[in-house]
Design an enzyme around this catalytic site. Structure first.
Site, PDB file in Angstrom:
ATOM      1  NE  ARG A 105      -9.816  -8.107   4.421  1.00 30.03           N
ATOM      2  CZ  ARG A 105      -9.169  -7.234   3.654  1.00 30.03           C
ATOM      3  NH1 ARG A 105      -8.119  -6.571   4.127  1.00 30.03           N
ATOM      4  NH2 ARG A 105      -9.546  -7.017   2.417  1.00 30.03           N
ATOM      5  NE  ARG A 125      -3.897  -2.108   2.356  1.00 29.39           N
ATOM      6  CZ  ARG A 125      -3.729  -3.298   2.934  1.00 29.39           C
ATOM      7  NH1 ARG A 125      -2.603  -3.585   3.547  1.00 29.39           N
ATOM      8  NH2 ARG A 125      -4.699  -4.184   2.923  1.00 29.39           N
ATOM      9  CG  ASP A 136      -7.112  -3.871   8.210  1.00 33.60           C
ATOM     10  OD1 ASP A 136      -6.112  -4.225   7.582  1.00 33.60           O
ATOM     11  OD2 ASP A 136      -7.729  -2.811   7.946  1.00 33.60           O
ATOM     12  CG  HIS A 170      -5.740  -0.352   5.738  1.00 36.84           C
ATOM     13  ND1 HIS A 170      -6.340  -1.567   5.932  1.00 36.84           N
ATOM     14  CD2 HIS A 170      -5.826  -0.119   4.400  1.00 36.84           C
ATOM     15  CE1 HIS A 170      -6.785  -2.037   4.783  1.00 36.84           C
ATOM     16  NE2 HIS A 170      -6.472  -1.183   3.834  1.00 36.84           N
TER      17      HIS A 170
HETATM   18  N1  LIG Z   1      -9.078   1.335   2.773  1.00 35.41           N
HETATM   19  C1  LIG Z   1      -9.335   0.077   2.436  1.00 35.41           C
HETATM   20  O1  LIG Z   1      -9.602  -0.774   3.309  1.00 35.41           O
HETATM   21  C2  LIG Z   1      -9.283  -0.291   0.975  1.00 35.41           C
HETATM   22  C3  LIG Z   1      -9.726  -1.553   0.540  1.00 35.41           C
HETATM   23  C4  LIG Z   1      -9.653  -1.839  -0.819  1.00 35.41           C
HETATM   24  C5  LIG Z   1      -9.116  -0.903  -1.706  1.00 35.41           C
HETATM   25  N2  LIG Z   1      -8.697   0.309  -1.244  1.00 35.41           N
HETATM   26  C6  LIG Z   1      -8.129   1.339  -2.106  1.00 35.41           C
HETATM   27  O2  LIG Z   1      -9.191   2.017  -2.795  1.00 35.41           O
HETATM   28  C7  LIG Z   1      -8.650   2.635  -3.974  1.00 35.41           C
HETATM   29  C8  LIG Z   1      -9.514   2.298  -5.168  1.00 35.41           C
HETATM   30  O3  LIG Z   1      -9.417   0.920  -5.481  1.00 35.41           O
HETATM   31  P1  LIG Z   1     -10.237   0.312  -6.709  1.00 35.41           P
HETATM   32  O4  LIG Z   1     -10.017  -1.141  -6.683  1.00 35.41           O
HETATM   33  O5  LIG Z   1     -11.608   0.867  -6.699  1.00 35.41           O
HETATM   34  O6  LIG Z   1      -9.440   0.958  -7.943  1.00 35.41           O
HETATM   35  P2  LIG Z   1     -10.007   1.221  -9.394  1.00 35.41           P
HETATM   36  O7  LIG Z   1      -8.813   1.434 -10.272  1.00 35.41           O
HETATM   37  O8  LIG Z   1     -11.012   0.188  -9.767  1.00 35.41           O
HETATM   38  O9  LIG Z   1     -10.802   2.605  -9.245  1.00 35.41           O
HETATM   39  C9  LIG Z   1     -10.196   3.830  -9.059  1.00 35.41           C
HETATM   40  C10 LIG Z   1     -11.097   4.865  -9.693  1.00 35.41           C
HETATM   41  O10 LIG Z   1     -10.575   6.159  -9.389  1.00 35.41           O
HETATM   42  C11 LIG Z   1     -10.771   6.963 -10.538  1.00 35.41           C
HETATM   43  N3  LIG Z   1      -9.866   8.106 -10.498  1.00 35.41           N
HETATM   44  C12 LIG Z   1      -8.519   8.126 -10.668  1.00 35.41           C
HETATM   45  N4  LIG Z   1      -8.066   9.389 -10.578  1.00 35.41           N
HETATM   46  C13 LIG Z   1      -9.146  10.168 -10.314  1.00 35.41           C
HETATM   47  C14 LIG Z   1      -9.303  11.558 -10.123  1.00 35.41           C
HETATM   48  N5  LIG Z   1      -8.263  12.396 -10.144  1.00 35.41           N
HETATM   49  N6  LIG Z   1     -10.552  12.021  -9.888  1.00 35.41           N
HETATM   50  C15 LIG Z   1     -11.618  11.194  -9.857  1.00 35.41           C
HETATM   51  N7  LIG Z   1     -11.513   9.861 -10.062  1.00 35.41           N
HETATM   52  C16 LIG Z   1     -10.285   9.360 -10.281  1.00 35.41           C
HETATM   53  C17 LIG Z   1     -10.509   6.032 -11.716  1.00 35.41           C
HETATM   54  O11 LIG Z   1     -11.069   6.519 -12.926  1.00 35.41           O
HETATM   55  C18 LIG Z   1     -11.170   4.745 -11.227  1.00 35.41           C
HETATM   56  O12 LIG Z   1     -12.525   4.650 -11.626  1.00 35.41           O
HETATM   57  C19 LIG Z   1      -7.213   2.109  -4.100  1.00 35.41           C
HETATM   58  O13 LIG Z   1      -6.312   3.064  -3.587  1.00 35.41           O
HETATM   59  C20 LIG Z   1      -7.227   0.863  -3.231  1.00 35.41           C
HETATM   60  O14 LIG Z   1      -5.940   0.506  -2.779  1.00 35.41           O
HETATM   61  C21 LIG Z   1      -8.793   0.627   0.077  1.00 35.41           C
END
Ligand SMILES: NC(=O)c1ccc[n+]([C@@H]2O[C@H](COP(=O)([O-])OP(=O)(O)OC[C@H]3O[C@@H](n4cnc5c(N)ncnc54)[C@H](O)[C@@H]3O)[C@@H](O)[C@H]2O)c1
Length: 318
Positions: free
Chosen positions: A156, A93, A153, A180
Site C-alpha cells: 500500500r 485488529r 502495508d 501489522h
Molecule cells: N494479514 C493481513 O494483511 C490481512 C488482510 C485482510 C484480512 N486479514 C484477516 O484474515 C482473516 C480472514 O478474513 P476474511 O475476510 O476472509 O473473513 P471471513 O469471515 O470471510 O472468513 C473466515 C473463514 O474462516 C472460517 N473459519 C472460522 N473458524 C474456522 C476453523 N476453526 N477452522 C476452519 N475454518 C474456520 C470461516 O468459516 C470463514 O470461511 C481475518 O482475521 C482478517 O482480519 C488479514
C-alpha cells in the site's frame, strides 16, 4: 523425526472466506502450484469456492483445486491460515485476539498432527500475535512460521508513493515495519526511488512540505484497511496478491526481501515477539533478517510497537 517428502507444488488454504478465496484465486492465476486444497469449518463454503475458482482453470494452467480435510494437507509444502473472525467496522485488529487465538488452538495442532515439515504462512489477524501463537502451538522452528506481516502495508505504501510521485510503484523501495496494525511504522529514513532518497524525488515533483506529506501518506496507509472495511465490508484483493508474492518467494527459493512477521531474537533489542522487519524469504522460510537501518525515532517507535504487541501476547496466555 524423519523428514517426510513434501510436494513443493502443493499448498493448503485453511479458511476460505474473503481472504482465503481471494488468495487461492490469485494463486491459481500465478500457476505456482499444481494442487491446492481448501479447508474450512464450513465445508460447503470450501466446496463452493473450489468449484468456482476451478472454473477459471481453462484460462490459467492445469491444477487440482478441491475442498478437503486436514489429512489432505499432509504433503503440502505451504499451509496458509486465514481462518478466523474478521475485523468488524471500528474494531481494531487487536480486538480480535481472544477470538482468533481460540480458533488457532483448534487449527494449528490439527495441521501439526499430519504435517511437521511444511511452512506455515499465517494471515489471520492480529497477524503478529497469531504468528507467535502458531509458533508456540506447532512447535515448528521459527524459520518455518511466517506471518504475512506488513507485506500488504508495504505494498500500500509503495502504491501510494508511486501515485504521489508519478513513478512505477515497483521502483519504490519503501517498507512499513513493526506491527501489522495501529502501531506500524513507515520507515522513511531508508525509503528511496531506485536508490535516490525519497525526499529528493518529492522535491523534484514539487512537494517540499515533507512533514505534512509523510504524515498524510503514512496515516493513509495505516488507515486503509479501516477505510476499505467501512466502504465494502472486508479487504481481500491486496492481501491475495501479497500471499501469492510470499508463496512465490518460498517455492522458487528467491531469497526476496519481504517484510514478513517473524520471531525476533534480540535484533533491534526485541525478544520473544513476532513482528515485521525486512527479511530474506526462500525455500527454508525466513532465512535471516536484513541489517535494516533505522533512525532514532523509527527505532523508538519500533520498540513501542513491540511493547504493545508483547502486552497483547501476555494477555493471550499462550
Ligand atoms: N494479514 C493481513 O494483511 C490481512 C488482510 C485482510 C484480512 N486479514 C484477516 O484474515 C482473516 C480472514 O478474513 P476474511 O475476510 O476472509 O473473513 P471471513 O469471515 O470471510 O472468513 C473466515 C473463514 O474462516 C472460517 N473459519 C472460522 N473458524 C474456522 C476453523 N476453526 N477452522 C476452519 N475454518 C474456520 C470461516 O468459516 C470463514 O470461511 C481475518 O482475521 C482478517 O482480519 C488479514
Amino acid at each position: 523425526m524423519e523428514q517426510k517428502k513434501l510436494n513443493s507444488r502443493k499448498c493448503a488454504m485453511v479458511g476460505c472466506g474473503f481472504v482465503g478465496s481471494a488468495s487461492v484465486y490469485a494463486l491459481m492465476q500465478s500457476g505456482l502450484f499444481s494442487e491446492i486444497v481448501l479447508i474450512d469449518a464450513n465445508r460447503q463454503k470450501a466446496e463452493g469456492e473450489a468449484l468456482d475458482i476451478s472454473h477459471g482453470l481453462p484460462f490459467a494452467k492445469p491444477m487440482s483445486i478441491y475442498a478437503g480435510d486436514y489429512a489432505d494437507l499432509a504433503d503440502a509444502a505451504i499451509v496458509i491460515v486465514t481462518a478466523g473472525a474478521a475485523q468488524k467496522p471500528g474494531e481494531t485488529r487487536l480486538d480480535l485476539v481472544k477470538k482468533n487465538v481460540g480458533i488457532f488452538k483448534s487449527i494449528i495442532p490439527q495441521i501439526a498432527a499430519v504435517n511437521q515439515d511444511c511452512i506455515l504462512l499465517i494471515v489471520a489477524n492480529p497477524v503478529d500475535v497469531l504468528t507467535y501463537a502458531a509458533l508456540k502451538l506447532s512447535g515448528f522452528p521459527k524459520e518455518r512460521v511466517i506471518g504475512s506481516g506488513t507485506v500488504l502495508d508495504s505494498a500500500r505504501f509503495q502504491q501510494m508513493l508511486g501515485e504521489h510521485l508519478d513513478v512505477d510503484s515497483r521502483s519504490v523501495n519503501a517498507f512499513i515495519i513493526g506491527e501489522h496494525g495501529d502501531s506500524e511504522i513507515a520507515a522513511w529514513s531508508s525509503a528511496n526511488i531506485a536508490g535516490v532518497p525519497i525526499h529528493r524525488v518529492c522535491e523534484m515533483r514539487g512537494f517540499t512540505d515533507h512533514d505534512y506529506e509523510t504524515h498524510r501518506i503514512a496515516e493513509a496507509v495505516k488507515n486503509s484497511a479501516y477505510e476499505i472495511i467501512e466502504k465494502k465490508g472486508a479487504t481481500y484483493y491486496g492481501i491475495g496478491m501479497s500471499v501469492t508474492r510470499i508463496c512465490e518467494a518460498i517455492i522458487r527459493n528467491e531469497l526476496s526481501i519481504l517484510p514478513v512477521s517473524t520471531l525476533m531474537c534480540g535484533q533491534f533489542g526485541l525478544e520473544d515477539i513476532c513482528l515485521s522487519m525486512p527479511a530474506f524469504v526462500g525455500s527454508h522460510g525466513v532465512d535471516t533478517l536484513l541489517p535494516f537501518e533505522l533512525d532514532v525515532s523509527e527505532l523508538l517507535a519500533l520498540q513501542k510497537s513491540a511493547a504493545t504487541l508483547k502486552k497483547v501476547i501476555e494477555e493471550a496466555e499462550l
